[in-house]
Design a protein around this motif. Structure first.
Motif, mmCIF file in Angstrom:
data_model
loop_
_atom_site.group_PDB
_atom_site.id
_atom_site.type_symbol
_atom_site.label_atom_id
_atom_site.label_comp_id
_atom_site.label_asym_id
_atom_site.label_seq_id
_atom_site.Cartn_x
_atom_site.Cartn_y
_atom_site.Cartn_z
ATOM 1 N N ALA A 1 0.706 -1.098 0.070
ATOM 2 C CA ALA A 1 0.035 -0.162 0.029
ATOM 3 C C ALA A 1 1.102 1.150 -0.152
ATOM 4 O O ALA A 1 0.990 2.058 -0.933
ATOM 5 N N PHE A 2 1.537 1.113 0.885
ATOM 6 C CA PHE A 2 2.628 3.010 0.732
ATOM 7 C C PHE A 2 3.584 2.554 -0.255
ATOM 8 O O PHE A 2 3.517 3.963 -0.810
ATOM 9 N N ILE A 3 3.470 1.634 -0.743
ATOM 10 C CA ILE A 3 4.534 1.583 -1.971
ATOM 11 C C ILE A 3 3.938 2.434 -3.096
ATOM 12 O O ILE A 3 4.580 3.121 -4.559
ATOM 13 N N THR A 4 3.169 2.287 -3.394
ATOM 14 C CA THR A 4 1.689 1.767 -4.435
ATOM 15 C C THR A 4 1.461 3.665 -4.735
ATOM 16 O O THR A 4 0.885 4.394 -5.390
ATOM 17 N N SER A 5 1.004 3.469 -3.570
ATOM 18 C CA SER A 5 0.916 5.269 -3.332
ATOM 19 C C SER A 5 2.173 5.463 -3.839
ATOM 20 O O SER A 5 2.025 7.214 -4.036
ATOM 21 N N LEU A 6 3.334 5.824 -2.865
ATOM 22 C CA LEU A 6 4.732 6.486 -2.964
ATOM 23 C C LEU A 6 4.885 6.720 -4.347
ATOM 24 O O LEU A 6 5.535 7.684 -5.093
ATOM 25 N N ASP A 7 4.974 5.716 -5.240
ATOM 26 C CA ASP A 7 4.803 5.352 -6.556
ATOM 27 C C ASP A 7 4.276 6.096 -7.360
ATOM 28 O O ASP A 7 4.832 6.238 -8.698
ATOM 29 N N GLU A 8 2.536 6.056 -7.217
ATOM 30 C CA GLU A 8 1.262 6.508 -7.760
ATOM 31 C C GLU A 8 2.222 7.441 -8.870
ATOM 32 O O GLU A 8 2.164 9.192 -8.498
ATOM 33 N N THR A 9 2.104 7.583 -10.455
ATOM 34 C CA THR A 9 2.424 8.727 -11.305
ATOM 35 C C THR A 9 0.931 9.422 -11.626
ATOM 36 O O THR A 9 0.993 10.943 -12.436
ATOM 37 N N VAL A 10 0.171 8.813 -12.697
ATOM 38 C CA VAL A 10 -0.128 9.028 -13.207
ATOM 39 C C VAL A 10 -1.382 9.489 -13.207
ATOM 40 O O VAL A 10 -2.061 10.427 -13.651
ATOM 41 N N VAL A 11 -2.442 8.890 -12.326
ATOM 42 C CA VAL A 11 -3.046 9.689 -11.564
ATOM 43 C C VAL A 11 -2.591 11.049 -10.734
ATOM 44 O O VAL A 11 -3.770 11.921 -11.013
ATOM 45 N N ALA A 12 -1.729 10.833 -10.289
ATOM 46 C CA ALA A 12 -0.940 12.354 -9.357
ATOM 47 C C ALA A 12 -1.078 13.352 -10.105
ATOM 48 O O ALA A 12 -1.509 14.255 -10.422
ATOM 49 N N LEU A 13 -0.193 13.335 -11.616
ATOM 50 C CA LEU A 13 0.181 14.053 -12.882
ATOM 51 C C LEU A 13 -1.515 14.517 -13.119
ATOM 52 O O LEU A 13 -1.688 15.707 -13.751
ATOM 53 N N PHE A 14 -2.395 13.660 -13.020
ATOM 54 C CA PHE A 14 -3.942 14.570 -13.710
ATOM 55 C C PHE A 14 -4.591 15.022 -11.868
ATOM 56 O O PHE A 14 -5.164 16.678 -12.331
ATOM 57 N N ILE A 15 -4.506 14.465 -10.865
ATOM 58 C CA ILE A 15 -5.240 15.760 -9.847
ATOM 59 C C ILE A 15 -4.618 16.120 -9.205
ATOM 60 O O ILE A 15 -5.465 17.188 -8.078
ATOM 61 N N SER A 16 -3.212 15.940 -9.280
ATOM 62 C CA SER A 16 -2.233 16.956 -8.154
ATOM 63 C C SER A 16 -2.094 17.853 -8.346
ATOM 64 O O SER A 16 -1.607 17.592 -9.900
ATOM 65 N N GLY A 17 -1.682 19.232 -7.669
ATOM 66 C CA GLY A 17 -1.286 20.411 -8.398
ATOM 67 C C GLY A 17 -1.538 21.470 -7.232
ATOM 68 O O GLY A 17 -1.621 20.848 -6.109
ATOM 69 N N GLY A 18 -0.557 22.605 -7.725
ATOM 70 C CA GLY A 18 -0.071 23.708 -6.452
ATOM 71 C C GLY A 18 0.686 23.240 -5.328
ATOM 72 O O GLY A 18 1.388 22.394 -5.629
ATOM 73 N N SER A 19 0.509 22.998 -4.234
ATOM 74 C CA SER A 19 0.779 23.600 -2.839
ATOM 75 C C SER A 19 0.905 21.895 -2.925
ATOM 76 O O SER A 19 1.395 21.433 -1.899
ATOM 77 N N ASN A 20 -0.447 20.952 -3.224
ATOM 78 C CA ASN A 20 -0.831 19.854 -2.898
ATOM 79 C C ASN A 20 0.268 18.354 -4.219
ATOM 80 O O ASN A 20 -0.171 17.563 -4.316
ATOM 81 N N GLU A 21 0.981 19.028 -4.521
ATOM 82 C CA GLU A 21 1.918 18.567 -5.933
ATOM 83 C C GLU A 21 2.729 17.140 -5.834
ATOM 84 O O GLU A 21 3.286 17.775 -4.298
ATOM 85 N N THR A 22 2.372 16.259 -6.187
ATOM 86 C CA THR A 22 3.478 15.003 -5.271
ATOM 87 C C THR A 22 5.142 14.866 -6.018
ATOM 88 O O THR A 22 4.859 16.015 -6.681
ATOM 89 N N ILE A 23 6.263 13.714 -5.342
ATOM 90 C CA ILE A 23 7.539 14.289 -5.546
ATOM 91 C C ILE A 23 7.705 13.196 -6.973
ATOM 92 O O ILE A 23 8.276 13.746 -7.809
ATOM 93 N N THR A 24 5.846 12.559 -7.549
ATOM 94 C CA THR A 24 5.796 11.737 -9.151
ATOM 95 C C THR A 24 6.033 12.936 -9.718
ATOM 96 O O THR A 24 6.128 12.993 -10.748
ATOM 97 N N LYS A 25 4.838 13.504 -9.612
ATOM 98 C CA LYS A 25 4.797 14.818 -10.113
ATOM 99 C C LYS A 25 5.588 14.989 -10.926
ATOM 100 O O LYS A 25 6.347 15.908 -11.876
ATOM 101 N N ARG A 26 6.937 16.419 -9.591
ATOM 102 C CA ARG A 26 7.818 16.718 -10.502
ATOM 103 C C ARG A 26 8.365 15.928 -10.521
ATOM 104 O O ARG A 26 8.965 17.536 -12.209
#
Lengths: 264, 309
Positions: free
Chosen positions: A200-225
């Motif tokens: 669960a931890f790795i899946t979340s930490l590693d997840e890029t595609v969904v984060a690319l679509f829905i994360s942004g601003g001050s809540n951008e994930t490290i994978t998106k960056r």
């Protein structure tokens, strides 16, 4: 029948082939380590001079630090919430005699089967309507959904090897079902719960595609960056981050033991 | 390590729930209904997550895809079959997925074999070499390949130094880069199921074949290979299906020149906000994936392919 021990030419050739394929697998993971200590602005290997400037660049950047924090908060929240939900589901799948269970189990495995790009587009579509784009909560919910199949599979593997009559004995002696599960079953399936938590931890930490679509601003994930940085202009800071991620990975592999992997 | 599926495994555990003919008293029936209700309740939170964040959005995307400017329209679907860019993208995606799947069998079989037929340190070392990249972020690996494969990267430099080539090869931002990087991500998905199947092939059978006078290659071909076949099948399906929808590595290493279906979906959403087109393309991809799963399910239960034993 030991392939590698006897010294026939064909076997030496085979061993060389295996070594070559293994090199293909491992070199890209390990090469980021020396690169991260390079002095140079441009990518070069092997580095001509060594320095820690890319680690400094990472730790002194407000944006990178914030993205790292977001990713870890989301990963921890995902693990903490998906674990009980997934354990409950695995317990039901393992114990119920309802005919519909196989279908329901397949439904729960859907996040593994549907192409991630489509899941991302769908979640984006829903979040855009309810105003959850770029929120931590939205990220956590999406990641729980993605992590659930892995949690369920890991816990189910533990439950299959556990003799459920033990829990029944505890219940017949007067414990209610929840207490019986906590006191008798859970301690005995602990290894699979630990690997479920890791997945669960790795899946979340590693997840890029969904984060690319829905994360942004001050809540951008490290994978998106990281993804954006890799697509636009390759910054050696990525090498420093990669090295730290590889170190974390190694640690996880050691915790999970050599048998721990997502699929097999 | 039970081989049977959930449904089959159950009757042995709780026979009193199974045989309705013997226990028909109202009390038992009430208990049974309560038991079923408990199980469904335990499953509800997980089902809710999938329903709200996966099934509902898919339904919505479905509606979007048949929504024309004035009411119902199949234009988004007909476009896929008539416009070259859509058609070509599906072609490229199938082609690359197929190449990667075949290569992953060719490269994955020898390492799975070596890991299964050795023991102790060597076997663990081989598995570590597979699991370490498997657990490492796809972004990290794509970055490493960008560095290795670029014009003045390590691979080109080495080949020039060895005198094999005189000018750098175009290894990245094209189909070559996409295949090299994607294969690297997919190889563990082939090796791990293959290894677990090969590990279960009893050595006795191979020795028996040996003692009956079969040459090693004959034993390999007639005894080992047929028994390893389900592993190859499971691994291939997994690799092929993941490839069909893979986004990150192809986007970073293909550099926009090798466009896959996943990129078509992403661009239609993020750049053009063309939900209808994105939905139609995505749902056709989904249909292909499910068609494959459905066909495979006839041979191997799909749960086995996904790793639920």
């Amino acid at each position: 029948m030991n392939v590698l021990r006897s010294l026939k030419p064909s076997r030496i050739l085979f061993a060389a082939l295996v070594a070559l394929i293994l090199a293909y697998l491992v070199i890209p993971v390990l090469i980021v380590i020396p690169m991260s200590f390079s002095e140079a602005r441009f990518l070069q290997f092997p580095p001509k001079a060594y320095s820690l400037r890319w680690y400094e660049a990472f730790f002194s950047s407000i944006e990178w630090m914030s993205a790292t924090k977001v990713s870890f908060i989301v990963a921890v929240a995902t693990t903490v919430i998906s674990l009980p939900i997934g354990i409950a589901a695995a317990y039901a799948i393992n114990n119920s005699t309802l005919k519909i269970m196989r279908t329901l189990q397949l439904v729960l495995l859907l996040p593994m089967m549907v192409p991630i790009i489509l899941i991302a587009a769908g979640v984006f579509f829903v979040y855009a309507r309810v105003g959850m784009i770029s929120t931590l909560l939205g990220l956590v919910f999406a990641h729980i959904m993605l992590a659930l199949p892995y949690v369920i599979i890991a816990v189910l593997a533990g439950l299959r090897n556990f003799d459920m009559t033990q829990e029944m004995v505890a219940r017949s002696l007067g414990m209610n079902r929840f207490r019986a599960f906590m006191a008798v079953t859970l301690p005995q399936i602990k290894p699979s719960v630990v690997s479920a938590a890791l997945f669960a931890f790795i899946t979340s930490l590693d997840e890029t595609v969904v984060a690319l679509f829905i994360s942004g601003g001050s809540n951008e994930t490290i994978t998106k960056r990281m993804f954006t940085a890799l697509r636009d202009e390759i910054d050696p800071t990525i090498a420093a981050i990669s090295t730290m991620l590889v170190a974390i990975t190694l640690l996880m592999v050691m915790i999970a033991g050599r048998g721990g992997n997502k699929q097999a | 390590m039970s081989e049977s599926s959930t449904v089959q495994a159950m009757p042995g555990r709780q026979p009193q729930m199974q045989d309705k003919g013997l226990f028909t008293s109202p009390d038992v029936q009430r208990e049974e209904r309560k038991e079923h209700l408990t199980m469904v309740l335990l499953l509800t939170p997980a089902l809710l997550m999938v329903a709200v964040l996966l099934l509902l959005p898919m339904f919505w995307l479905g509606l979007q895809s048949i929504q024309g400017e004035d009411g119902f329209s199949l234009a988004n679907y007909t476009r896929i079959f008539t416009e070259a860019i859509y058609w070509d993208t599906f072609g490229t995606t199938l082609q690359i997925s197929l190449i990667v799947t075949v290569l992953s069998i060719l490269l994955g079989f020898p390492i799975a074999y070596a890991a299964a037929r050795t023991s102790g340190l060597i076997s663990s070392l081989i598995l570590l070499c597979v699991i370490l990249p498997f657990w490492t972020s796809v972004l990290v690996r794509s970055y490493a390949w960008l560095v290795l494969l670029q014009r003045r990267g390590v691979v080109n430099q080495t080949l020039i130094d060895l005198g094999i080539i005189s000018r750098p090869l175009e290894l990245v931002h094209n189909a070559t880069g996409t295949v090299i990087g994607t294969l690297h991500v997919m190889l563990p998905f082939m090796v791990l199921p293959l290894y677990s199947v090969m590990k279960k092939i009893p050595n006795d059978l191979l020795l028996a074949s040996d003692s009956l006078g079969a040459k090693p290659f004959y034993t390999f071909r007639r005894v080992f290979l047929p028994m390893a076949a389900p592993g190859v099948m499971a691994g291939s399906i997994l690799v092929f299906v993941i490839c069909l929808g893979f986004f990150i590595t192809p986007e970073l290493l293909g550099g926009g020149r090798t466009v896959l279906v996943s990129m078509l979906v992403q661009r239609n959403v993020e750049l053009y906000h063309a939900w209808g087109a994105a939905s139609a393309v995505g749902l056709v991809l989904l249909a292909v994936v499910f068609l494959i799963f459905w066909a495979v399910n006839k041979v191997i239960p799909i749960e086995r392919v996904l790793g639920v034993r």
